[in-house]
Scaffold this active site. Structure first.
Site, PDB file in Angstrom:
ATOM      1  N   SER A 196       1.584  -7.735   1.428  1.00  0.00           N
ATOM      2  CA  SER A 196       1.056  -8.466   0.281  1.00  0.00           C
ATOM      3  C   SER A 196       0.798  -9.895   0.712  1.00  0.00           C
ATOM      4  CB  SER A 196       2.080  -8.462  -0.866  1.00  0.00           C
ATOM      5  OG  SER A 196       1.736  -9.403  -1.864  1.00  0.00           O
TER       6      SER A 196
ATOM      7  N   TYR B 238       9.855  -9.507  -5.213  1.00  0.00           N
ATOM      8  CA  TYR B 238       8.686  -8.873  -4.608  1.00  0.00           C
ATOM      9  C   TYR B 238       8.298  -9.595  -3.319  1.00  0.00           C
ATOM     10  CZ  TYR B 238       4.141  -6.647  -4.141  1.00  0.00           C
ATOM     11  OH  TYR B 238       3.072  -5.940  -3.672  1.00  0.00           O
TER      12      TYR B 238
END
Length: 281
Positions: A138, A151
């Site tokens: 990500s 995250y």
């Protein structure tokens, strides 16, 4: 069909591909793309829908026994393994200022340890085939956004795991990390429900471009170590790696503006951020 940031591609026909999180938005689209191109694709997912255009086996990446049986069954169906795509992942609200609880542990368990479990179960087959591993990381692995510490931490740790894997297996197995920004999918639902949506701080990108980048990483003749999914993402990746203080200031200013504008009003988990940035109580 285009594959940004890749050069020559291997013939996908007959290549044996295993995708985790294969029933989700990205995994399903990638599996369908590679299947249409002639690859032999098998997926793993906690809850297969049953209507995927390729075989998907039930597997819980947080459970050792489930991973052992699921990967064994997948490898038997494939007859070996050329490409492992670690796509299974989850997100959710997890501000850094609060002690880690069940939500933080859930994200680390799936995003980091789930990736580790599946990869370890596939190492022997990957080495035998001189295959490759593609990690769906990500942008937040290199440029953290606020209110989603778990995250970002899990994805940054995934990249660190990929780096170690590359050093250990690099004589036989290529390891690439792909860095999408945000794609519209159910992964954002819990964050939005908690009032911590990062709309305005993170720009959604087309699913097609992410699939292009992943397919390119899986098939490139000379696989790249790090693969952004857009030109904007490539600039952000460069700035975050080489000018982190600069990117921190941009993110902090954007956060302060959104807090002052009332974007997080009523969100209990963002109360501290709102108060510290002069937002409405």
């Amino acid at each position: 069909m285009t594959f940004p940031f890749s050069a020559r591609l291997l013939d996908p026909r007959g290549r044996r591909v295993l995708i985790t999180g294969a029933s989700g938005t990205i995994g399903r689209a990638l599996g369908e793309r590679l299947t249409r191109a002639g690859a032999h694709v098998v997926g793993l997912d906690l809850r297969p829908t049953g209507d995927e255009p390729f075989t998907v086996l039930a597997c819980d990446v947080t459970d050792d026994d489930s991973v052992a049986s699921g990967t064994a069954a997948a490898l038997a169906l494939l007859g070996g393994l050329d490409v492992l795509v670690n796509n299974a992942g989850t997100g959710g609200p997890a501000p850094a200022e609060y002690a880690p609880g069940a939500e933080v542990r859930r994200q680390l368990e799936i995003n980091l340890l789930g990736t580790w479990r599946v990869t370890a179960a596939c190492v022997e087959a990957l080495v035998a085939a001189r295959g490759r591993v593609v990690m769906v990381a990500s942008r937040m692995a290199v440029m953290q956004l606020p209110l989603a510490a778990a995250y970002g931490a899990s994805k940054r740790a995934m990249v660190a795991y990929a780096d170690a894997l590359r050093l250990e297996l690099g004589t036989h197995v290529a390891v690439s990390c792909v860095y999408p920004s945000a794609v519209r999918s159910p992964i954002h639902d819990s964050t939005k429900a908690a009032g911590l949506s990062l709309e305005g701080m993170s720009v959604y990108e087309p699913l097609e471009g992410v699939v292009d980048a992943l397919a390119g990483a899986a098939l490139a003749v000379r696989p790249r170590r790090d693969v952004p999914t857009t030109r904007k993402g490539a600039v952000e990746f460069f700035l975050a790696r080489h000018l982190p203080g600069f990117t921190d200031r941009i993110v902090a200013r954007t956060l302060a503006a959104r807090a002052a504008a009332g974007a997080f009003d009523g969100a209990a988990l963002a109360a501290g951020v709102v108060a510290r940035n002069g937002g409405r109580p």
